[in-house]
Structure formats: C-alpha cells, structure tokens
Design an enzyme around this catalytic site. Structure first.
Site, PDB file in Angstrom:
ATOM      1  N   HIS A 118      15.846   4.445  -8.506  1.00 49.72           N
ATOM      2  CA  HIS A 118      15.067   5.627  -8.896  1.00 49.72           C
ATOM      3  C   HIS A 118      15.816   6.940  -8.662  1.00 49.72           C
ATOM      4  CE1 HIS A 118      11.667   3.112  -9.615  1.00 49.72           C
ATOM      5  NE2 HIS A 118      11.487   2.795  -8.348  1.00 49.72           N
ATOM      6  N   ASP A 155      13.464  -5.646 -10.558  1.00 54.98           N
ATOM      7  CA  ASP A 155      12.458  -5.024  -9.709  1.00 54.98           C
ATOM      8  C   ASP A 155      11.183  -4.819 -10.528  1.00 54.98           C
ATOM      9  OD1 ASP A 155      12.706  -3.240  -6.923  1.00 54.98           O
ATOM     10  OD2 ASP A 155      11.177  -2.472  -8.296  1.00 54.98           O
ATOM     11  N   HIS A 157       9.451  -2.239 -10.659  1.00 57.42           N
ATOM     12  CA  HIS A 157       9.435  -0.865 -11.149  1.00 57.42           C
ATOM     13  C   HIS A 157      10.630  -0.627 -12.071  1.00 57.42           C
ATOM     14  CE1 HIS A 157       7.646  -0.917  -7.030  1.00 57.42           C
ATOM     15  NE2 HIS A 157       6.666  -0.341  -7.702  1.00 57.42           N
ATOM     16  N   ASP A 232       9.543  -7.546  -5.489  1.00 55.35           N
ATOM     17  CA  ASP A 232       8.197  -7.002  -5.626  1.00 55.35           C
ATOM     18  C   ASP A 232       7.413  -7.468  -6.852  1.00 55.35           C
ATOM     19  OD1 ASP A 232      10.043  -5.512  -7.042  1.00 55.35           O
ATOM     20  OD2 ASP A 232       9.544  -3.595  -6.125  1.00 55.35           O
TER      21      ASP A 232
END
Length: 305
Positions: A118, A155, A157, A232
C-alpha cells in the site's frame, strides 16, 4: 533446504496507537527456527537510500529514515514511525531484494517480512511504510539481474501502491487478486486485477487465480516472481472478506509454485497481510505458506531443470 531472510530489527516493540500485531514477525521467526536444518538463514542490511529514492519521493524517504513523518502520514500508515520502526522500514526492502537474489540462485527464497503493497510515492498507508516489492523489483531490473519481473499479489487487499509506483514500467508487471469491496476504497490499476465478491471460497478462488494468472505468465514471460503471500483471504481473518480455508491457502501456494516451476521461473515470497487477535495462529499460517512453497520447489525445481 529453504532459504529464509530475516533481520532482528524485523521484530520491534509496538509503537503507541497501533493495532498492528508487531509480534507476528518474531513468532514467524520462532516457528521457522523449530524447523532446524530445514532452513538456511540469511541476514539483510540497510537498504541504500538511492534504492528507496528510485521508487519513493526523496522528501518522504528522509522523513521516514529520520523518524519525523508528519502526523497525517502516520495516520495513513496506521502507527507512529518511531526510530525503531524507521530502522525496520529501512531494512525490509533489502530483505526482499536479498530473497529475490537467493531465489535466482536456488529457485525459491522467503523474506520473513515485507509485502508492503500500500505504500505510495510520498506516503505510507495501510500498515506499509516503504514498498519493498516495488523497490526490489526496480533494483533487480536496474542491476541487470533480470529483464522482466512479475509481482503476484494474493493478499486480500489490492496492491494499489505497487501498481501505482510501477505504472509505466514495461519490464515489471503487477497482478492482484483481492476482495473488491475491501481496502483500499480507491483502487489503482495493476497490469491484471482480479476483484472478487465477498465470501468466495476455495474452489472459486483457485479457479479464478489459475485462469487469470496463466495468461499473464505466458504472455509476459517473467524471469522472476515476487510473491505477496498474504494469508488474509482466510475465512477467519479480521480484515478479510473472503472465505478460504487453511486447505485452500495450502492449495493456493501449491498452485502458484506449480505454475512457476513449470515455467522455470524463480520465486521469492514476502509475508503480506494476516490479522486477528491470535498472533500465533496468524504466524502459523504465514509459516505454512513459506514451507509449502519451499517444499514444492525443493521437490521439483532441480528435477525440472
């Protein structure tokens, strides 16, 4: 033998006002130490400032390394950037680069931190300070170690920072398979994005992963994969919206490894996301990913030469 990169500074005391599980990396280290001679350990160093500045803005790099990140950027990151956090952030990208170099030599290697997908040019975000994936990929190409790098991000995200930082670099491709409605709200554009509906389980996830990743592998023909192996997508993850089982995560690693091995592409993995109250269970999922990947390459890499 599985080649693993780790630095003592990966394990640091939690800064105030942080919900990130800072003991996760220490637990990953401890679980891997229990594997004894199955693991060969490698120590990274501080990432040269020029490597960081090749991806991030010079002023932001200085703010982090001098532990004077403005409060508004710390809020985006999710924790204060103390001197200890700054030291850790300055080492992790070198760890991912070192894991990549080891993968080029041995087929597979893992960094026990990293996957900070990110982080953007002028700020960190979402528990990410420097984008080690973008830094390592850029450096590997600039050094001439490889001509083409593929970042595979599994991931839950989207890898928005990685996609934004590497846009316009034809020698580096980015792939992200993620929960469409999860963080970040504003997505970047990867080379290939695979947004998934909430609640998708093992079978649908693995089908989507294979049918979207194979064409990219065959069209782009990478010489190295940097793999963001976030755990995750697990159904019990606090910040995930997907429903993979532990078996599903294992099958994901087996699939990614098989696709790489069949094409003779070395792979270096990073830890990525995994969230919840049981830090040991999260660390066990991360270690299972490393060991599954390592076992696949140990079994098949030399035999496929």
């Amino acid at each position: 033998m599985i080649h693993v990169v780790h630095h003592p500074d990966y394990v640091t005391a939690a800064p105030a006002r942080s919900t990130y599980r800072w003991n996760k990396n220490g637990l990953i280290r401890d679980l891997l130490l229990e594997r004894g001679t199955e693991v060969a350990w490698h120590l990274p160093g501080a990432t040269p400032t020029a490597w960081l500045e090749a991806v991030h803005d010079e002023d932001y790099v200085a703010e982090v390394l001098e532990a004077r990140v403005p409060r508004e950027k710390e809020r985006r990151i999710g924790f204060p950037v103390t001197a200890a956090v700054a030291s850790r952030a300055g080492i992790v990208p070198h760890g991912t680069w070192l894991a990549a170099c080891l993968a080029l030599e041995h087929g597979f290697a893992a960094n026990t931190a990293g996957g900070s997908h990110h982080a953007l040019a002028n700020t960190g975000a979402g528990f990410c300070v420097f984008n080690d994936l973008a830094v390592a990929a850029t450096r590997l190409v600039e050094e001439g170690r490889v001509d083409r790098v593929l970042i595979v991000d599994c991931d839950v995200h989207q890898g928005d920072g990685t996609a934004a930082l590497l846009a316009g670099r034809p020698e580096i491709a980015t792939y992200s398979i993620h929960a469409e409605k999860n963080f970040p709200v504003r997505k970047a554009r990867s080379t290939v994005d695979v947004p998934l509906a909430d609640g998708i389980g093992d079978a649908a996830y693995l089908t989507m992963l294979e049918t979207t990743l194979v064409p990219l592998l065959d069209d782009f023909r990478p010489q190295l994969i940097l793999y963001q192996a976030g755990v995750d997508p697990f159904s019990g993850d606090r910040l995930g919206r997907l429903s993979l089982t532990l078996e599903g995560l294992e099958r994901r690693e087996a699939l990614v490894a098989r696709l790489a091995i069949e094409r003779r592409v070395p792979l270096a993995s990073t830890v990525g996301g995994g969230y919840g109250d049981d830090a040991l269970a999260i660390a066990e999922r991360h270690v299972a990913a490393i060991m599954r990947l390592g076992a696949a390459f140990e079994t098949s890499w030399r035999g496929n030469a």
